[in-house]
Design a protein around this motif. Structure first.
Motif, PDB file in Angstrom:
ATOM      1  N   SER A 247      -4.822  11.485   0.894  1.00  0.00           N
ATOM      2  CA  SER A 247      -5.654  10.964   0.841  1.00  0.00           C
ATOM      3  C   SER A 247      -5.885  10.544  -0.256  1.00  0.00           C
ATOM      4  CB  SER A 247      -7.171  12.074   0.655  1.00  0.00           C
ATOM      5  OG  SER A 247      -7.055  12.774  -0.004  1.00  0.00           O
ATOM      6  N   GLN A 248      -4.916   9.991  -1.214  1.00  0.00           N
ATOM      7  CA  GLN A 248      -4.647   9.408  -2.022  1.00  0.00           C
ATOM      8  C   GLN A 248      -4.469   7.794  -1.208  1.00  0.00           C
ATOM      9  OE1 GLN A 248      -5.355  10.114  -5.248  1.00  0.00           O
ATOM     10  NE2 GLN A 248      -6.612  11.414  -4.288  1.00  0.00           N
ATOM     11  N   TRP A 249      -4.308   6.686  -1.935  1.00  0.00           N
ATOM     12  CA  TRP A 249      -3.627   5.157  -2.745  1.00  0.00           C
ATOM     13  C   TRP A 249      -3.953   4.387  -3.476  1.00  0.00           C
ATOM     14  CZ3 TRP A 249      -7.104   1.524  -3.932  1.00  0.00           C
ATOM     15  CH2 TRP A 249      -8.378   2.631  -3.666  1.00  0.00           C
TER      16      TRP A 249
ATOM     17  N   THR B 282       0.991  -0.949   0.322  1.00  0.00           N
ATOM     18  CA  THR B 282       0.097  -0.041   0.258  1.00  0.00           C
ATOM     19  C   THR B 282       1.044   0.875  -0.264  1.00  0.00           C
ATOM     20  OG1 THR B 282      -1.436  -1.789   1.429  1.00  0.00           O
ATOM     21  CG2 THR B 282      -1.801   1.799   1.200  1.00  0.00           C
TER      22      THR B 282
ATOM     23  N   GLU C 224      -9.636   8.571  -0.243  1.00  0.00           N
ATOM     24  CA  GLU C 224     -10.564   8.087   0.254  1.00  0.00           C
ATOM     25  C   GLU C 224     -12.018   9.029   0.578  1.00  0.00           C
ATOM     26  OE1 GLU C 224      -8.421   8.543   4.197  1.00  0.00           O
ATOM     27  OE2 GLU C 224      -6.927   6.829   3.629  1.00  0.00           O
TER      28      GLU C 224
ATOM     29  N   GLU D  52       0.836   4.689  -0.292  1.00  0.00           N
ATOM     30  CA  GLU D  52      -0.305   6.233   0.851  1.00  0.00           C
ATOM     31  C   GLU D  52       0.867   7.605   0.293  1.00  0.00           C
ATOM     32  OE1 GLU D  52      -3.879   5.354   3.879  1.00  0.00           O
ATOM     33  OE2 GLU D  52      -1.359   4.270   4.124  1.00  0.00           O
TER      34      GLU D  52
END
Length: 146
Positions: free
Chosen positions: A126-128, A121, A146, A123
Motif C-alpha cells: 500500500s506504500q508508493w 512510480t 494508500e 510501489e
C-alpha cells in the motif's frame, strides 16, 4: 492464598499476545515504507549523477539510468539498449519493488535536460514513491500510502 489464579494468568498472556501481534504488524509496515523510501532515494541519486555526468560531458557521451524491480543501472549511451555495457554502474535496491511509468531517463551530452520526462512510480503493497523528472531535468520525490 498467594500468587495469581489461572484466569488472571490467561488474561495477561492473551493481552501480551495481542500487543505483540499489533507491534509486529506495525513493524512490518514501517520496514516496508523504509525499504521503499531507500529505493526511491537511491534511484533519485542515480538520476542526479547521470545528469551531472552528461552535463560535464564525461566521456563525451549521453548518460542515463534504467530502473528494474531489484536494481538500477547508470549507463553511458543514448539508450539502455545501445549503451556501452562495460561502463555500467549497477546499484541494488533494498528488496524488490513494483516499478511503473518512466523506467529510463537519459541526458544528452552537455545537457541538463532529459530526452524524455515523466514520473517513475515505485510501489510496495500500500506504500508508493513517485519520482518526477521535469523537462528541465529537475528531480522531485513524493511518498505516501494508500
Amino acid at each position: 492464598m498467594r500468587g495469581f489464579s489461572l484466569i488472571e494468568t490467561t488474561i495477561v498472556t492473551a493481552l501480551m499476545l495481542i500487543l505483540a501481534g499489533i507491534g509486529a504488524t506495525l513493524s512490518f509496515a514501517y520496514l516496508s515504507a523504509q525499504r521503499l523510501g531507500a529505493a526511491g532515494e537511491t534511484i533519485a541519486a542515480e538520476i542526479a549523477q547521470a545528469r551531472s555526468d552528461a552535463f560535464t560531458q564525461t566521456d563525451d557521451q549521453a548518460h542515463g539510468v534504467e530502473v528494474f524491480t531489484d536494481h538500477v543501472v547508470r549507463f553511458e549511451g543514448a539508450t539502455y539498449a545501445s549503451r556501452i555495457s562495460g561502463k555500467d554502474v549497477t546499484t541494488d535496491l533494498q528488496g524488490p519493488v513494483t516499478v511503473s511509468g518512466l523506467t529510463e531517463v537519459v541526458f544528452p551530452s552537455g545537457s541538463l535536460r532529459p530526452m524524455t520526462n515523466g514520473t517513475l512510480t515505485l510501489e510496495d503493497g500500500s506504500q508508493w514513491y513517485l519520482i518526477h523528472v521535469s523537462p528541465y531535468g529537475v528531480v522531485e520525490s513524493e511518498k505516501g500510502a494508500e
